[in-house]
Design a protein around this motif. Sequence first.
Motif: not given
Ligand code: ZN
Length: 321
Positions: A177, A179, A184
């Motif tokens: 992801c 992040c 996710h």
């Molecule tokens: Zn994420």
Amino acid sequence: MSADASSRVVAGVDIGGTKTAGALVAADGTVLARASRETPARDGGAAMAETAARVVEELYGRAGVRADAVGVGAAGVVEHDTGTIRAASATFVGWTGFPLGERLAERLSLPVQVENDVNAFLLGETAWGAARGSDVLGVMLGTGVGGALVMDGRLRHGPHGAAGEIGHTPGYGELRCTCGRTGHLETLASGTSIARRYAEATDRPLEPARIVAQRARGGDPAARAVFADAGQAVALACVSAATLVDLPLVVVGGGVVEAWDLLAPAVQTTLASDPPVSGVPLRIVPGTLRADAVVLGAAALVAHPVSVPPAESEPRRDDAS
Ligand SMILES: [Zn+2]
């Protein structure tokens, strides 16, 4: 400020990465004027605030009336009780820490309220769009996947400002992801992910998600598969959220919703096979305000002052759109 709520006129401003769009809006949601300018995203917070102020002044010129208040939907993490930008992507230079709400209020001599753009999108849809109701989850499928939650008619920020952050819930595969975590929802359902997954599946050069959508509509099975995966993942995440807090409705916005025809079959199949345990069917619908959702939601922030939620202490963490 006008005393009569029905004659109140407000301005909504959407400060996005490339464009700052504004609309002057009457209490019933009627748009009286529109204006937009390029966002000077590399020139610092003061330049972006000045651009927003000029957009509002252009609206006055076009409509021949002034606003009673200004609402702003801004990309980044917004401290919504002060209107200060707490964090933003690197494309916005000098944005983090900028006291946007305070500066705009001084510059325009008006009350100003600032929200994260995903929250503004959901407020727009609940005020004047597809999500009229008091309990609704908003999911924005754009460059990333953002989320927002209205419960009992109030936007929920949560104790850490991260309520509704559905894009970064895990369990949807093995992909990395944005992040830094794995699996996710965003890794299957953002426009960026749809484009990347199609390119990887077909060994083609990377193309925008809207081109992948055209290929899917033309019958390309690999393109259809990435949209089916996205639709299924979105529906599963929405069912989980709805089951936890007993939500009847999800409204989906962002650029990817233009391909709702490709997402909807997998969404409906998943809702049929995995309904909420309450027995109350969950509805997942595309937003109706489309590209206007953030600007109208920003206006909705200040359109009905009695319904503006009381301040909570933490900023929201979301710049997914
Ligand atoms: Zn994420």
